[in-house]
Write a protein that holds these residues in place. Structure first.
Motif, PDB file in Angstrom:
ATOM      1  N   GLU A   1       7.972  17.450 -10.860  1.00 24.95           N
ATOM      2  CA  GLU A   1       7.496  18.647 -11.547  1.00 24.95           C
ATOM      3  C   GLU A   1       6.068  18.412 -12.034  1.00 24.95           C
ATOM      4  O   GLU A   1       5.747  17.293 -12.461  1.00 24.95           O
ATOM      5  CB  GLU A   1       8.394  18.972 -12.741  1.00 24.95           C
ATOM      6  CG  GLU A   1       9.734  19.556 -12.368  1.00 24.95           C
ATOM      7  CD  GLU A   1       9.618  20.965 -11.814  1.00 24.95           C
ATOM      8  OE1 GLU A   1       8.757  21.747 -12.269  1.00 24.95           O
ATOM      9  OE2 GLU A   1      10.400  21.288 -10.911  1.00 24.95           O
ATOM     10  N   PRO A   2       5.190  19.422 -11.966  1.00 21.14           N
ATOM     11  CA  PRO A   2       3.840  19.257 -12.495  1.00 21.14           C
ATOM     12  C   PRO A   2       3.889  18.839 -13.969  1.00 21.14           C
ATOM     13  O   PRO A   2       4.725  19.300 -14.731  1.00 21.14           O
ATOM     14  CB  PRO A   2       3.203  20.640 -12.330  1.00 21.14           C
ATOM     15  CG  PRO A   2       3.991  21.290 -11.234  1.00 21.14           C
ATOM     16  CD  PRO A   2       5.386  20.736 -11.367  1.00 21.14           C
ATOM     17  N   ASP A   3       3.015  17.933 -14.360  1.00 17.16           N
ATOM     18  CA  ASP A   3       2.901  17.408 -15.723  1.00 17.16           C
ATOM     19  C   ASP A   3       4.132  16.601 -16.176  1.00 17.16           C
ATOM     20  O   ASP A   3       4.284  16.346 -17.364  1.00 17.16           O
ATOM     21  CB  ASP A   3       2.623  18.532 -16.735  1.00 17.16           C
ATOM     22  CG  ASP A   3       1.339  19.281 -16.415  1.00 17.16           C
ATOM     23  OD1 ASP A   3       0.384  18.615 -15.952  1.00 17.16           O
ATOM     24  OD2 ASP A   3       1.299  20.504 -16.602  1.00 17.16           O
ATOM     25  N   SER A   4       4.998  16.217 -15.266  1.00 15.48           N
ATOM     26  CA  SER A   4       6.139  15.365 -15.608  1.00 15.48           C
ATOM     27  C   SER A   4       5.858  13.939 -15.130  1.00 15.48           C
ATOM     28  O   SER A   4       5.351  13.746 -14.024  1.00 15.48           O
ATOM     29  CB  SER A   4       7.412  15.878 -14.938  1.00 15.48           C
ATOM     30  OG  SER A   4       8.462  14.959 -15.135  1.00 15.48           O
TER      31      SER A   4
ATOM     32  N   THR B   1      12.247  10.199  -5.167  1.00 17.23           N
ATOM     33  CA  THR B   1      11.890  10.059  -3.759  1.00 17.23           C
ATOM     34  C   THR B   1      13.129   9.718  -2.955  1.00 17.23           C
ATOM     35  O   THR B   1      13.923   8.866  -3.360  1.00 17.23           O
ATOM     36  CB  THR B   1      10.835   8.942  -3.564  1.00 17.23           C
ATOM     37  OG1 THR B   1       9.682   9.240  -4.338  1.00 17.23           O
ATOM     38  CG2 THR B   1      10.434   8.804  -2.105  1.00 17.23           C
ATOM     39  N   ALA B   2      13.304  10.374  -1.816  1.00 17.36           N
ATOM     40  CA  ALA B   2      14.356  10.052  -0.854  1.00 17.36           C
ATOM     41  C   ALA B   2      13.686   9.829   0.490  1.00 17.36           C
ATOM     42  O   ALA B   2      12.775  10.565   0.865  1.00 17.36           O
ATOM     43  CB  ALA B   2      15.369  11.193  -0.768  1.00 17.36           C
ATOM     44  N   GLY B   3      14.112   8.786   1.197  1.00 21.50           N
ATOM     45  CA  GLY B   3      13.481   8.500   2.478  1.00 21.50           C
ATOM     46  C   GLY B   3      14.166   7.387   3.242  1.00 21.50           C
ATOM     47  O   GLY B   3      15.344   7.090   3.028  1.00 21.50           O
ATOM     48  N   PHE B   4      13.402   6.753   4.113  1.00 20.92           N
ATOM     49  CA  PHE B   4      13.887   5.667   4.967  1.00 20.92           C
ATOM     50  C   PHE B   4      12.972   4.471   4.793  1.00 20.92           C
ATOM     51  O   PHE B   4      11.745   4.612   4.800  1.00 20.92           O
ATOM     52  CB  PHE B   4      13.904   6.112   6.435  1.00 20.92           C
ATOM     53  CG  PHE B   4      14.507   5.086   7.343  1.00 20.92           C
ATOM     54  CD1 PHE B   4      15.879   5.028   7.514  1.00 20.92           C
ATOM     55  CD2 PHE B   4      13.707   4.178   8.009  1.00 20.92           C
ATOM     56  CE1 PHE B   4      16.439   4.075   8.345  1.00 20.92           C
ATOM     57  CE2 PHE B   4      14.258   3.229   8.842  1.00 20.92           C
ATOM     58  CZ  PHE B   4      15.635   3.176   9.012  1.00 20.92           C
TER      59      PHE B   4
ATOM     60  N   TRP C   1       0.863  -1.176   0.000  1.00 18.50           N
ATOM     61  CA  TRP C   1       0.000   0.000   0.000  1.00 18.50           C
ATOM     62  C   TRP C   1       0.901   1.228   0.000  1.00 18.50           C
ATOM     63  O   TRP C   1       1.792   1.350   0.842  1.00 18.50           O
ATOM     64  CB  TRP C   1      -0.895  -0.007   1.228  1.00 18.50           C
ATOM     65  CG  TRP C   1      -1.833   1.150   1.291  1.00 18.50           C
ATOM     66  CD1 TRP C   1      -2.585   1.658   0.290  1.00 18.50           C
ATOM     67  CD2 TRP C   1      -2.128   1.939   2.439  1.00 18.50           C
ATOM     68  NE1 TRP C   1      -3.339   2.708   0.731  1.00 18.50           N
ATOM     69  CE2 TRP C   1      -3.078   2.904   2.056  1.00 18.50           C
ATOM     70  CE3 TRP C   1      -1.697   1.930   3.752  1.00 18.50           C
ATOM     71  CZ2 TRP C   1      -3.588   3.838   2.936  1.00 18.50           C
ATOM     72  CZ3 TRP C   1      -2.218   2.861   4.636  1.00 18.50           C
ATOM     73  CH2 TRP C   1      -3.149   3.807   4.211  1.00 18.50           C
ATOM     74  N   LYS C   2       0.696   2.131  -0.969  1.00 16.67           N
ATOM     75  CA  LYS C   2       1.485   3.357  -1.072  1.00 16.67           C
ATOM     76  C   LYS C   2       0.549   4.558  -1.055  1.00 16.67           C
ATOM     77  O   LYS C   2      -0.535   4.499  -1.619  1.00 16.67           O
ATOM     78  CB  LYS C   2       2.294   3.378  -2.371  1.00 16.67           C
ATOM     79  CG  LYS C   2       3.346   2.298  -2.445  1.00 16.67           C
ATOM     80  CD  LYS C   2       4.113   2.381  -3.734  1.00 16.67           C
ATOM     81  CE  LYS C   2       5.160   1.294  -3.801  1.00 16.67           C
ATOM     82  NZ  LYS C   2       5.924   1.359  -5.050  1.00 16.67           N
ATOM     83  N   ALA C   3       0.997   5.635  -0.425  1.00 20.91           N
ATOM     84  CA  ALA C   3       0.178   6.851  -0.339  1.00 20.91           C
ATOM     85  C   ALA C   3       1.070   8.079  -0.522  1.00 20.91           C
ATOM     86  O   ALA C   3       2.266   8.042  -0.241  1.00 20.91           O
ATOM     87  CB  ALA C   3      -0.523   6.917   1.007  1.00 20.91           C
ATOM     88  N   LYS C   4       0.446   9.164  -1.001  1.00 17.31           N
ATOM     89  CA  LYS C   4       1.153  10.417  -1.248  1.00 17.31           C
ATOM     90  C   LYS C   4       0.288  11.563  -0.748  1.00 17.31           C
ATOM     91  O   LYS C   4      -0.883  11.645  -1.078  1.00 17.31           O
ATOM     92  CB  LYS C   4       1.366  10.561  -2.755  1.00 17.31           C
ATOM     93  CG  LYS C   4       2.634  11.221  -3.171  1.00 17.31           C
ATOM     94  CD  LYS C   4       2.634  11.448  -4.673  1.00 17.31           C
ATOM     95  CE  LYS C   4       3.624  10.549  -5.327  1.00 17.31           C
ATOM     96  NZ  LYS C   4       3.868  10.933  -6.714  1.00 17.31           N
TER      97      LYS C   4
ATOM     98  N   GLU D   1       5.232  20.752  -6.243  1.00 20.04           N
ATOM     99  CA  GLU D   1       6.335  19.880  -6.634  1.00 20.04           C
ATOM    100  C   GLU D   1       6.688  18.803  -5.611  1.00 20.04           C
ATOM    101  O   GLU D   1       7.309  17.803  -5.953  1.00 20.04           O
ATOM    102  CB  GLU D   1       7.620  20.699  -6.892  1.00 20.04           C
ATOM    103  CG  GLU D   1       7.551  21.626  -8.080  1.00 20.04           C
ATOM    104  CD  GLU D   1       7.023  23.004  -7.688  1.00 20.04           C
ATOM    105  OE1 GLU D   1       7.026  23.329  -6.489  1.00 20.04           O
ATOM    106  OE2 GLU D   1       6.593  23.739  -8.583  1.00 20.04           O
ATOM    107  N   PHE D   2       6.327  18.990  -4.347  1.00 20.49           N
ATOM    108  CA  PHE D   2       6.753  18.066  -3.293  1.00 20.49           C
ATOM    109  C   PHE D   2       5.567  17.366  -2.642  1.00 20.49           C
ATOM    110  O   PHE D   2       4.501  17.951  -2.452  1.00 20.49           O
ATOM    111  CB  PHE D   2       7.552  18.812  -2.214  1.00 20.49           C
ATOM    112  CG  PHE D   2       8.900  19.257  -2.683  1.00 20.49           C
ATOM    113  CD1 PHE D   2       9.979  18.390  -2.664  1.00 20.49           C
ATOM    114  CD2 PHE D   2       9.087  20.540  -3.166  1.00 20.49           C
ATOM    115  CE1 PHE D   2      11.216  18.795  -3.120  1.00 20.49           C
ATOM    116  CE2 PHE D   2      10.324  20.953  -3.616  1.00 20.49           C
ATOM    117  CZ  PHE D   2      11.396  20.078  -3.590  1.00 20.49           C
ATOM    118  N   SER D   3       5.803  16.093  -2.272  1.00 24.65           N
ATOM    119  CA  SER D   3       4.788  15.294  -1.581  1.00 24.65           C
ATOM    120  C   SER D   3       5.451  14.473  -0.487  1.00 24.65           C
ATOM    121  O   SER D   3       6.603  14.046  -0.620  1.00 24.65           O
ATOM    122  CB  SER D   3       4.108  14.318  -2.544  1.00 24.65           C
ATOM    123  OG  SER D   3       3.461  14.998  -3.571  1.00 24.65           O
TER     124      SER D   3
END
Length: 144
Positions: free
Chosen positions: A97-100, A105-108, A40-43, A49-51
């Motif tokens: 970027e919008p429309d790209s 993604t960078a994270g843990f 399961w993935k969520a944004k 530009e960022f989520s």
């Protein structure tokens, strides 16, 4: 999935016929298996530009766990069928970027693999779990 863990060390043993002994050994521990994974993935948008991105996964992997112990006295092998429940998750920050169609993604990320390998010695058969976690970077392509 395939995991391989090798260790070199010293094994100490005692028996009623000898008081104490030790010898160097090499252990090759391995698990090979297949199974279903539920993800399961969520944004959550923070700006255009960022989520904030996060997700969780669970699996049950069916396979074979083995341990091969190489000593001066010979080779000892153990092979068993195994079922490994697995859970994990991640959190991150995604730039897109919008429309790209491309995103970065960078994270843990963290995953726990239960009963994944044989942690025993020549004389014992023990199940062991493994935790793997750390930072990650992911490049994604969104296809419509």
């Amino acid at each position: 999935e395939h995991f391989l863990h090798q260790t070199v060390g010293q094994l100490n043993y005692a028996s009623k016929y000898s008081s104490y002994g030790s010898y160097p050994f090499k252990i090759d521990r391995q698990f090979t298996g297949w199974g279903p994974v539920l993800t399961w993935k969520a944004k959550t948008p923070l700006s255009p530009e960022f989520s904030f991105t996060w997700g969780a996964n669970a699996a049950v992997v069916f396979g074979r766990r083995s341990a091969e112990l190489f000593t001066d006295e010979g080779l000892y092998e153990r092979h068993h069928s195994a079922v490994s429940p697995q859970i994990g998750g991640f959190v991150g920050l995604t730039w897109q970027e919008p429309d790209s169609p491309f995103g970065l993604t960078a994270g843990f990320r963290a995953n726990e693999y239960f009963n994944i390998y044989d942690a025993g010695t020549v004389f014992t058969d023990e199940k062991a779990s493994r935790f793997i976690g750390g930072p990650f970077i992911q490049l994604s392509l969104q296809v419509q």
